[in-house]
Design a protein around this motif. Structure first.
Motif, short mmCIF file in Angstrom:
data_model
loop_
_atom_site.label_atom_id
_atom_site.label_comp_id
_atom_site.label_asym_id
_atom_site.label_seq_id
_atom_site.Cartn_x
_atom_site.Cartn_y
_atom_site.Cartn_z
N SER A 1 0.80 -1.22 0.00
CA SER A 1 0.00 0.00 0.00
C SER A 1 0.83 1.27 0.00
CB SER A 1 -0.91 0.02 1.24
OG SER A 1 -0.13 0.21 2.42
N GLY A 2 2.16 1.14 0.21
CA GLY A 2 2.99 2.33 0.30
C GLY A 2 2.73 3.12 1.56
N GLY A 3 2.37 2.44 2.64
CA GLY A 3 1.98 3.10 3.88
C GLY A 3 3.13 3.36 4.83
N ILE A 4 2.75 3.64 6.08
CA ILE A 4 3.69 4.03 7.14
C ILE A 4 3.37 3.22 8.39
CG2 ILE A 4 4.47 5.92 8.63
CD1 ILE A 4 3.67 7.85 6.39
N TRP A 5 4.42 2.82 9.11
CA TRP A 5 4.25 2.17 10.42
C TRP A 5 4.73 3.16 11.47
CZ3 TRP A 5 5.91 -3.59 11.44
CH2 TRP A 5 5.41 -3.99 12.67
N PHE A 6 3.82 3.60 12.34
CA PHE A 6 4.10 4.63 13.34
C PHE A 6 4.01 4.05 14.74
CE2 PHE A 6 2.41 7.64 16.43
CZ PHE A 6 3.35 8.66 16.38
N GLY A 7 4.90 4.50 15.65
CA GLY A 7 4.81 4.11 17.04
C GLY A 7 5.96 4.67 17.85
N TRP A 8 6.04 4.21 19.07
CA TRP A 8 7.09 4.62 20.01
C TRP A 8 8.42 4.01 19.59
CZ3 TRP A 8 8.00 1.79 25.20
CH2 TRP A 8 9.05 2.40 25.91
N SER A 9 9.49 4.77 19.72
CA SER A 9 10.83 4.30 19.34
C SER A 9 11.43 3.36 20.36
CB SER A 9 11.76 5.50 19.18
OG SER A 9 11.93 6.16 20.44
N GLY A 10 10.88 3.36 21.60
CA GLY A 10 11.51 2.63 22.69
C GLY A 10 12.54 3.46 23.43
N GLU A 11 12.73 4.72 22.99
CA GLU A 11 13.74 5.59 23.57
C GLU A 11 13.11 6.68 24.44
OE1 GLU A 11 16.92 4.97 23.29
OE2 GLU A 11 16.59 3.29 21.91
N TYR A 12 13.93 7.20 25.37
CA TYR A 12 13.51 8.28 26.24
C TYR A 12 13.90 9.63 25.65
CZ TYR A 12 13.18 4.74 29.99
OH TYR A 12 12.86 3.65 30.75
N THR A 13 13.16 10.68 26.06
CA THR A 13 13.56 12.05 25.78
C THR A 13 13.27 12.89 27.01
OG1 THR A 13 13.27 13.94 24.30
CG2 THR A 13 11.30 12.66 24.80
N ASP A 14 14.07 13.91 27.25
CA ASP A 14 13.85 14.76 28.42
C ASP A 14 12.56 15.56 28.31
OD1 ASP A 14 16.21 13.90 29.58
OD2 ASP A 14 17.41 15.52 28.70
N GLN A 15 12.23 15.98 27.09
CA GLN A 15 11.01 16.75 26.88
C GLN A 15 10.35 16.31 25.58
OE1 GLN A 15 11.54 20.98 26.86
NE2 GLN A 15 9.35 21.43 26.62
N PHE A 16 9.07 15.96 25.67
CA PHE A 16 8.36 15.49 24.49
C PHE A 16 8.18 16.64 23.50
CE2 PHE A 16 4.52 14.64 22.01
CZ PHE A 16 4.79 13.36 21.56
N THR A 17 8.63 16.42 22.27
CA THR A 17 8.51 17.43 21.23
C THR A 17 7.65 16.97 20.07
OG1 THR A 17 10.50 16.67 20.06
CG2 THR A 17 10.79 18.33 21.81
N GLY A 18 7.41 15.66 19.97
CA GLY A 18 6.68 15.13 18.83
C GLY A 18 7.51 15.00 17.59
N GLN A 19 8.83 15.15 17.73
CA GLN A 19 9.70 15.01 16.56
C GLN A 19 9.71 13.56 16.10
OE1 GLN A 19 13.67 16.48 17.12
NE2 GLN A 19 14.44 15.59 15.21
N VAL B 1 8.62 7.98 17.48
CA VAL B 1 8.70 9.16 18.34
C VAL B 1 9.20 8.72 19.71
CG1 VAL B 1 6.29 8.92 19.06
CG2 VAL B 1 7.42 11.16 19.19
N ASP B 2 10.03 9.55 20.33
CA ASP B 2 10.53 9.28 21.68
C ASP B 2 9.50 9.77 22.71
OD1 ASP B 2 12.81 8.49 20.37
OD2 ASP B 2 13.95 10.32 20.84
N LEU B 3 9.49 9.14 23.89
CA LEU B 3 8.58 9.53 24.96
C LEU B 3 9.35 9.97 26.19
CD1 LEU B 3 5.88 6.68 24.82
CD2 LEU B 3 5.70 9.00 23.89
N GLU B 4 8.72 10.80 26.99
CA GLU B 4 9.30 11.22 28.25
C GLU B 4 9.28 10.05 29.24
OE1 GLU B 4 7.32 14.62 29.81
OE2 GLU B 4 7.69 15.85 28.03
N GLU B 5 10.16 10.13 30.22
CA GLU B 5 10.24 9.06 31.23
C GLU B 5 8.93 8.91 31.98
OE1 GLU B 5 13.12 7.64 34.94
OE2 GLU B 5 13.55 9.49 33.83
#
Length: 471
Positions: free
Chosen positions: A36-54, A68-72
């Protein structure tokens, strides 16, 4: 053709066909994305100090992933908390282990809102969205609030509990009501589909409209009994690989003409490992003539080490295996080989093929693909015997296995004894229909069955979702 947007807690990028590490689910979803030429989106498994949505984009072997990275705090409350300390035990019928904390529920909702905000720019008008598993129950509703009218499906990879158990969850009504944002919801078994209907009907006042359609207010959802399978063709080839063959030879030599009983499970209380060890000890106690003719290889890689209940089960299993070995071992034989690490699938394929018995006895399991992999790995001329919990989702598709109550040490012991002396003719007669089902209803069959319901004849038949647009 519309793109497919897959959203899950974790994302699996392609690792190469010869790695032996890719699971069947990842392979199936990646195939759908390539088509389909689609995208798989989810959490990277990594931490970030501040969630930016990057978003971190990668493209491997024709599959685009977006993570995307998530805050602790998000990880602690959403993942370690609500997902793994509230929903996981409750949905596996262990309300004694479920922890109901407002911070957990709040973090779960907040993180799903963040997922919705982050994935929002990636979704186009004609895209079809497929959300995976209990980490993201409310995500569909959050996307509807942001104005998305796309076809949207959800698949639950774990059991759905009976109504009276689910009512112990403080947010149960809101959680189930939010799921009517989806157009299609898939379950592994008819039992769990009916449990969902039961709650929606009795607790929320939903009505059943026939053919798996449930209505709540102005929303209808199609419920689908859709058991997942393994990548059966690829796994069968893997069983004949050089790595699997070398592992098979290694296991046969180390067995020294003894029958090997194998269990492969994450270190999780839902897998019934303590009860399995109790059943195996009962077998040793009641069948002294069979003791030194076999041994149990239990592979149990640790998981969720940050959750206290997982730390406790590891300590108990280490104590139990030590006790059983101390009580029954001899100079030239140890009854349990207990291994706390994971192995690639091509190695496990060789282990399964070398085993006389596959011991798969979860107390409750969404499906349990180990049972199917064990069957697929067997030698057709001399297959092993599958002992399977009747409370695993796989049991509905595998009636010719030796089905047992995993809470009964006596049933487990009797099944082990029966399997060890089972004649070749009966072993083949039991194995063949299991193999046929594993090959026919594989992971591609599962994917195609679900996406056919989500995208009937390729047409996006939309329902209106008034309201909810924020802009």
């Amino acid at each position: 053709m519309s793109r497919l947007i897959i959203i899950s807690n974790r994302v699996s990028a392609p690792k190469g066909s010869m790695s032996g590490a890719q699971g069947g689910l990842a392979v199936a979803l990646q195939a759908a994305l390539r088509e389909s030429g689609g995208i798989w989106f989810g959490w990277s498994g990594e931490y970030t100090d501040q969630f930016t949505g990057q978003i971190n984009f990668q493209r491997n072997e024709g599959v685009t992933t977006a993570t995307v990275d998530l805050e602790e705090q998000d990880i602690e409350e959403y993942y370690n908390g609500y997902a793994n300390r509230t929903l996981w035990p409750l949905f596996h019928y262990r309300i004694d282990l479920a922890e109901y904390e407002r911070d957990f529920a709040g973090g779960y909702q907040r993180t799903n809102e963040r997922f919705a905000d982050t994935v929002r720019p990636l979704i186009e008008e004609e895209d079809v969205i497929w959300i995976q598993d209990y980490h993201m129950f409310p995500l569909g509703a959050e996307l509807r609030k942001r104005g998305f009218n796309n076809r949207m499906g959800f698949f639950l990879h774990i059991p759905w509990p009976p109504r009276r158990l689910l009512t112990t969850l403080p947010e149960a009504h809101e959680l189930v009501a939010s799921m009517f944002a989806y157009d299609v919801i898939g379950f592994h078994t008819q039992e769990w589909l009916e449990s969902f209907c039961d709650f929606a009907r009795i607790e929320l006042g939903a009505t059943l409209e026939g053919d798996g359609v449930v209505r709540l207010g102005d929303r209808t959802v199609q419920l689908l009994n859709c058991p997942i399978g393994i990548d059966s063709q690829d796994f069968t080839k893997m069983t004949n690989s050089d790595v699997a063959a070398a592992t098979f030879d290694q296991m046969r030599k180390s067995a020294v003409d003894r029958a090997m009983i194998v269990g492969v499970d994450r270190l999780d209380y839902s897998k019934g490992l303590e009860e399995r060890f109790n059943g195996y000890e009962r077998f040793l106690e009641e069948n002294p003539e069979q003791r030194k003719e076999q041994f149990l290889l239990q592979i149990a890689p640790p998981s969720r080490a940050a959750v206290d209940s997982y730390q406790r089960i590891r300590a108990r299993l280490e104590a139990m295996s030590g006790h059983i070995n101390g009580a029954y071992a001899d100079l030239d034989w140890v009854p349990i080989r207990y291994v706390n690490q994971g192995y690639p699938r091509d190695v496990l394929a060789g282990v399964y093929r070398a085993a006389r018995i596959g011991l798969v006895t979860p107390l409750r399991d969404g499906m349990n693909l180990v049972a199917k992999e064990f069957v697929a790995a067997q030698d057709p001329e001399d297959p092993g015997v599958l002992i399977l919990s009747r409370f695993a989702g796989a049991a509905a598709q595998m009636p010719t296995a030796l089905l047992v109550n995993p809470l009964s040490a006596e049933e487990i012991a009797d099944a082990i004894s029966q399997a060890l002396v089972m004649p070749l003719k009966e072993r083949i007669e039991r194995w063949k229909p299991l193999y046929d089902n594993v090959m026919e209803e594989d992971v591609s069959w599962w994917r195609e069955r679900f996406t056919a319901a989500l995208m009937p004849e390729g047409q996006l038949q939309r329902q209106e979702h008034p309201a909810e647009a924020e802009d």
